[in-house]
Design a protein around this motif. Sequence first.
Motif, mmCIF file in Angstrom:
data_model
loop_
_atom_site.group_PDB
_atom_site.id
_atom_site.type_symbol
_atom_site.label_atom_id
_atom_site.label_comp_id
_atom_site.label_asym_id
_atom_site.label_seq_id
_atom_site.Cartn_x
_atom_site.Cartn_y
_atom_site.Cartn_z
ATOM 1 N N SER A 133 2.633 -4.087 6.475
ATOM 2 C CA SER A 133 3.204 -5.267 5.812
ATOM 3 C C SER A 133 3.911 -4.881 4.517
ATOM 4 O O SER A 133 3.813 -3.751 4.048
ATOM 5 C CB SER A 133 2.090 -6.247 5.492
ATOM 6 O OG SER A 133 1.333 -5.748 4.411
ATOM 7 N N GLY A 134 4.603 -5.847 3.924
ATOM 8 C CA GLY A 134 5.356 -5.601 2.690
ATOM 9 C C GLY A 134 4.462 -5.117 1.553
ATOM 10 O O GLY A 134 4.799 -4.174 0.844
ATOM 11 N N THR A 191 -0.948 -7.973 -7.309
ATOM 12 C CA THR A 191 -0.522 -6.587 -7.399
ATOM 13 C C THR A 191 -0.298 -6.165 -8.846
ATOM 14 O O THR A 191 -0.498 -5.015 -9.197
ATOM 15 C CB THR A 191 0.745 -6.387 -6.565
ATOM 16 O OG1 THR A 191 0.558 -7.026 -5.314
ATOM 17 C CG2 THR A 191 1.025 -4.932 -6.324
ATOM 18 N N GLN A 192 0.095 -7.112 -9.684
ATOM 19 C CA GLN A 192 0.284 -6.785 -11.096
ATOM 20 C C GLN A 192 -0.998 -6.224 -11.698
ATOM 21 O O GLN A 192 -0.975 -5.212 -12.393
ATOM 22 C CB GLN A 192 0.714 -8.031 -11.875
ATOM 23 C CG GLN A 192 2.164 -8.391 -11.655
ATOM 24 C CD GLN A 192 2.491 -9.793 -12.145
ATOM 25 O OE1 GLN A 192 1.647 -10.479 -12.704
ATOM 26 N NE2 GLN A 192 3.726 -10.190 -11.936
ATOM 27 N N PHE A 193 -2.119 -6.884 -11.382
ATOM 28 C CA PHE A 193 -3.379 -6.405 -11.930
ATOM 29 C C PHE A 193 -3.774 -5.075 -11.316
ATOM 30 O O PHE A 193 -4.317 -4.204 -11.988
ATOM 31 C CB PHE A 193 -4.470 -7.470 -11.747
ATOM 32 C CG PHE A 193 -4.262 -8.625 -12.669
ATOM 33 C CD1 PHE A 193 -4.610 -8.515 -14.012
ATOM 34 C CD2 PHE A 193 -3.677 -9.802 -12.236
ATOM 35 C CE1 PHE A 193 -4.384 -9.564 -14.889
ATOM 36 C CE2 PHE A 193 -3.446 -10.856 -13.106
ATOM 37 C CZ PHE A 193 -3.800 -10.728 -14.431
ATOM 38 N N LEU A 214 0.946 -12.641 -3.994
ATOM 39 C CA LEU A 214 0.699 -11.221 -3.815
ATOM 40 C C LEU A 214 1.178 -10.454 -5.040
ATOM 41 O O LEU A 214 0.567 -9.477 -5.468
ATOM 42 C CB LEU A 214 1.447 -10.745 -2.556
ATOM 43 C CG LEU A 214 1.124 -9.360 -2.047
ATOM 44 C CD1 LEU A 214 -0.357 -9.228 -1.788
ATOM 45 C CD2 LEU A 214 1.896 -9.093 -0.781
ATOM 46 N N ARG A 215 2.278 -10.943 -5.630
ATOM 47 C CA ARG A 215 2.844 -10.264 -6.790
ATOM 48 C C ARG A 215 1.857 -10.307 -7.948
ATOM 49 O O ARG A 215 1.626 -9.313 -8.620
ATOM 50 C CB ARG A 215 4.148 -10.963 -7.176
ATOM 51 C CG ARG A 215 5.008 -10.140 -8.080
ATOM 52 C CD ARG A 215 6.441 -10.581 -8.008
ATOM 53 N NE ARG A 215 6.601 -11.911 -8.536
ATOM 54 C CZ ARG A 215 7.472 -12.802 -8.073
ATOM 55 N NH1 ARG A 215 8.241 -12.479 -7.048
ATOM 56 N NH2 ARG A 215 7.575 -13.978 -8.598
ATOM 57 N N PRO A 237 9.193 -3.159 -8.961
ATOM 58 C CA PRO A 237 8.250 -2.741 -7.910
ATOM 59 C C PRO A 237 7.706 -3.899 -7.090
ATOM 60 O O PRO A 237 7.286 -3.707 -5.963
ATOM 61 C CB PRO A 237 7.131 -2.058 -8.697
ATOM 62 C CG PRO A 237 7.196 -2.661 -10.057
ATOM 63 C CD PRO A 237 8.649 -2.937 -10.309
ATOM 64 N N LEU A 238 7.701 -5.097 -7.654
ATOM 65 C CA LEU A 238 7.070 -6.210 -6.952
ATOM 66 C C LEU A 238 8.091 -7.235 -6.502
ATOM 67 O O LEU A 238 7.741 -8.321 -6.057
ATOM 68 C CB LEU A 238 6.026 -6.867 -7.867
ATOM 69 C CG LEU A 238 5.075 -5.878 -8.555
ATOM 70 C CD1 LEU A 238 4.132 -6.609 -9.487
ATOM 71 C CD2 LEU A 238 4.297 -5.089 -7.535
#
Lengths: 296, 374
Positions: free
Chosen positions: B149-150, B186-188, B182-183, B174-175
């Motif tokens: 997946s992405g 993903t940041q954390f 999800l972003r 990157p995101l």
Amino acid sequence: MYRRLLIAVPYLWLLLLFLVPFGIVLKISLSDLALARPPYLPQIDVSKGWEGFANFLSGLDFENYVWLTGDDLYWKAYLSSLRIAAISTVLTLLVGYPLAYGMARAPREWQPTLVMLVILPFWTSFLIRVYAWIGILSTEGYLNQFLMSVGIIDIPLKILNTNTAVYIGIVYTYLPFMVLPIYAALERLDGSLLEAAEDLGSSRAGAFWLITWPLSRPGVVAGCFLVFIPVIGEFVIPSLLGGSGTLMIGKVLWEEFFSNRDWPVASAVAIVLLLILVIPIVLFQRNEDRAREAER
Amino acid sequence: MSQPVFAPWEVPEAEPLIRFESVSKTFGEFTAIDALSLDIFEREFFALLGPSGCGKTTMMRILAGFEAPTSGRILLDGQDIAPVPPNKRAVNMMFQSYALFPHLSVWDNIAFGLRREGMARDLLAARVDEMLRLTRLEKFARRKPHQISGGQKQRVALARSLAKAPKLLLLDEPLGALDKKLRQETQFELMDIQEKTGTTFVIVTHDQEEAMTVASRVAVMDEGKLIQVDTPDRIYEAPNSVYVADFIGNVNIIQCVVSPDDEDSRVRLEWGDGRTPLWAQGEFGAGRRLSLAIRPEKIQVSRRKPDGVANAVYGEIVDIAYLGNISTFHVRLRDGKMLKAQIANTRRISRRSFSWEDHVWLSWSDTAGILLER
């Protein structure tokens, strides 16, 4: 219902233009040579009904195929055709890959023009283009005239009517079939992949072998088959540019049909050629399927 | 016990990991980067923030080695990196498109850089497995990029660029390709990984929330120039220009002129005929034209005029943007000037005290706004 009809179209096409002619050729290849018109026996006698059909079936045999194994002309011609096809495929690849690579790396706005230039030769008749090579390659041809006037050679080169001329003709004629699929594969290649490879420590050349080459391989394989398969049966180029030493199955086939008027043997030659071609065609199909799967 | 604050940029003798010395980059007529100087320190999570075309991506590509600066120098650990080609730099990049090699498995993608180093086989396998664990991709090691997946692709790209343990990791949006939820997760994750590995991260983004969340310092860029380089809270609370104030978050900008009668560390501001003057912190000479920037959440909304506040204006609610957790009120003052005020929705919506066409008082203290000269 509508969908079925749509699917039926290609099947009908295949049936009429491939399977039926194939059946006819297969039938002829099992018949015997005869002084008749058409020049073979047996024929189906429709007026006798079932009995006529049974008589026709009992008249068929594999004599012609046995004959093919008896004379070493045939298997030598097959082998020689395969060899010439293989060598010219490699030569076309060596010329075509750099060409396609250059096209794919050219500025975007140039690319349609370059593709056009690759296709441009198709606008002239294939036959005329091959004839033109006679004018270039013959002993008094332009190439020899040029080389002698520059002073590179003193005696004209003998190129026409040799295998070299056949290779030149094949590479020239089939180059677009090699260039276009490779170009299509390279053109899709994301430039950031090469930057990523460089970023991760590979050199420019390394990035080519590790990224560009494997990703263009489906195009290379497609191009190779598109050249290899038709070249095996090639007739015009060897007969116009080749010499007595150029042995190719296409020429043999032509001679059986038109010089010897031996249709049954000629048909048998054609059927065996088809059987030989089935192998690369199946491999080609598999390559295409795999390429399609990788894209998903 | 409080942790020591990580702020090497405030230590005068600290050596930066990266130093830009008046770096410029021009493409023909176009100036992508304009005489830019900047220090980035080790272990920083540094964000380059700006609209598209502001030069942030060009800066990153210069760091990676894909572009050469037209003038100026870039020092990495005190060494000029101009002569070092991208494949020899201790800098790795995570591409916006991820640029995963489609013909290689996840495992081989991560191993790619290590193989180019000629790392021994068992060390390499250990390192790749470590990266897979770090990015929680163990289960997908054998998959090809088109089979994941992405979000997983994003993690493979991160693992691949971290595998070589670079001194500096560049992350280009990157995101950007992930959906909002999800972003945020993903940041954390990114911050976590940055902390664990101790790598210096430079992230390019146009998403101000993302920059504020992840970064230790944010550089706001516009037209090839750095407008402000500061910690996220300073950028937000003390922007140095209308551009920064406006780019980060929501803000009310009020054009005003300093009037002669000021008090201690406070100035009186005229902002239009017939309006009650405003008060704000600052020391400026009379007659100066300034912009007063006030964040909507620093403005209170009330029905009656509050007592003892420095600034209060009267208006009518024309629009309410309900965002669930907060509501933004668009209030029109008597002469047509619009102001935004934000209230946290601590009560249920049915008990909301204000509605459309209500007349309300907006008030804020003299420290709520900030006076900007440009």
